[in-house]
Enzyme design. Sequence first.
Site, PDB file in Angstrom:
ATOM      1  N   ASP A  46       0.844  -1.199   0.000  1.00  0.00           N
ATOM      2  CA  ASP A  46       0.000   0.000   0.000  1.00  0.00           C
ATOM      3  C   ASP A  46       0.882   1.253   0.000  1.00  0.00           C
ATOM      4  OD1 ASP A  46       0.848  -0.182   2.612  1.00  0.00           O
ATOM      5  OD2 ASP A  46      -1.128   0.119   3.527  1.00  0.00           O
ATOM      6  N   SER A  47       2.204   1.052   0.008  1.00  0.00           N
ATOM      7  CA  SER A  47       3.126   2.170  -0.234  1.00  0.00           C
ATOM      8  C   SER A  47       2.854   2.778  -1.614  1.00  0.00           C
ATOM      9  CB  SER A  47       4.584   1.701  -0.142  1.00  0.00           C
ATOM     10  OG  SER A  47       4.789   0.526  -0.900  1.00  0.00           O
ATOM     11  N   ASP A  85      -0.886  -6.170  -0.103  1.00  0.00           N
ATOM     12  CA  ASP A  85      -1.165  -5.468   1.146  1.00  0.00           C
ATOM     13  C   ASP A  85      -2.660  -5.231   1.295  1.00  0.00           C
ATOM     14  OD1 ASP A  85       0.480  -4.648   3.183  1.00  0.00           O
ATOM     15  OD2 ASP A  85       1.409  -3.052   2.010  1.00  0.00           O
ATOM     16  N   LYS A 115      -1.077  -9.291   3.138  1.00  0.00           N
ATOM     17  CA  LYS A 115      -0.310  -8.789   4.279  1.00  0.00           C
ATOM     18  C   LYS A 115      -1.198  -7.906   5.139  1.00  0.00           C
ATOM     19  CE  LYS A 115       3.250  -5.723   3.938  1.00  0.00           C
ATOM     20  NZ  LYS A 115       2.739  -4.587   4.732  1.00  0.00           N
ATOM     21  N   GLU A 117      -1.223  -5.537   8.765  1.00  0.00           N
ATOM     22  CA  GLU A 117      -0.432  -4.877   9.804  1.00  0.00           C
ATOM     23  C   GLU A 117      -1.043  -5.122  11.174  1.00  0.00           C
ATOM     24  OE1 GLU A 117       0.337  -0.732   9.010  1.00  0.00           O
ATOM     25  OE2 GLU A 117       1.025  -1.146   6.964  1.00  0.00           O
ATOM     26  N   GLU A 183       9.362  -4.251  10.647  1.00  0.00           N
ATOM     27  CA  GLU A 183       9.751  -2.934  10.099  1.00  0.00           C
ATOM     28  C   GLU A 183      10.196  -1.997  11.216  1.00  0.00           C
ATOM     29  OE1 GLU A 183       7.074  -1.013   7.326  1.00  0.00           O
ATOM     30  OE2 GLU A 183       8.264   0.831   7.351  1.00  0.00           O
TER      31      GLU A 183
HETATM   32  O1  KIV Z   1       3.541  -1.040   1.668  1.00  0.00           O
HETATM   33  C1  KIV Z   1       4.703  -1.460   1.660  1.00  0.00           C
HETATM   34  O2  KIV Z   1       5.467  -1.282   0.707  1.00  0.00           O
HETATM   35  C2  KIV Z   1       5.162  -2.173   2.836  1.00  0.00           C
HETATM   36  C3  KIV Z   1       6.629  -2.450   2.947  1.00  0.00           C
HETATM   37  C4  KIV Z   1       7.325  -1.202   3.243  1.00  0.00           C
HETATM   38  C5  KIV Z   1       6.925  -3.524   3.916  1.00  0.00           C
HETATM   39  O3  KIV Z   1       4.392  -2.489   3.690  1.00  0.00           O
END
Ligand code: KIV
Length: 266
Positions: A46-47, A85, A115, A117, A183
């Site tokens: 989600d970056s 994510d 993924k 969090e 992280e």
């Molecule tokens: O969203 C992302 O790219 C991430 C990584 C930084 C682990 O969660």
Amino acid sequence: MQKKMTIPDIFLMKQEGRRITMLTAYDFPFARLVDQGGVDMILVGDSAGVVVAGHDTTLPVTMDEMLYHTKSVRRADPRALVVADMPFMSYQAGIEDACRNCGRMIKEGGAEAVKIEGGVNMASVIRAVSAIDIPVMAHIGLTPQSIHRMGGYKVQGRKDQAERIMDDARAVQEAGAFSVVLEGIPAPLAARITAELSIPTIGIGAGPDCDGQVLVIHDILGLCEKYSPKFVKRYAELTPIITEAVKTYVDEVRAGEFPTAEHSFN
Ligand code: KIV
């Protein structure tokens, strides 16, 4: 053609002490490039909200946006395992909601794992999603979706906070996560977690002793000038190369040098 990476392959890599490599990708061309470079896993992070869409945080990213990015990455048919994510508020409001949204990411997006969090606080969600056979990568320590609680992107787990991170690591493994991103935590703490857990740890700003490493592709290519965290190593500086190419194009069009006969139809 090399064999497609699977969850059992990722486990085996930890057991055999082989380091796991992961990079982000958000679209078809980057998924192809990252896969050709030989990574074991692609994270559709989600970056994307920050490095692609230009937001300041990952919080505005939506399910529809993540589905779009994940589908684009899948179309590259990567050998690497595709982990998507789950965006903010796609899994926090309740277990049913979480299962449904994680299911969409697999069914519509084509992801092979998701993924999530969170640690102790998300264990029940990780357990429920894993129980319907959706592999979950957990993400603990500096969790960007918790930016307001943390008061910024700050290293987590220093001094007396370390035991809280240890508890998170144990909780996500016990809940059924197949691996965990660590992280922004001190390297010795990441080493301790990696030694204790049987699932692979994937570090970002967590030192050299994790089972694997992940970074944001735009960061390692020098394409994100806004932020340059200490833990990022730039393997290329593409910004001046791209800017120079664009400038040359602009100059040639203005000077009437492009297109020539070579680039025209008779
Ligand atoms: O969203 C992302 O790219 C991430 C990584 C930084 C682990 O969660």
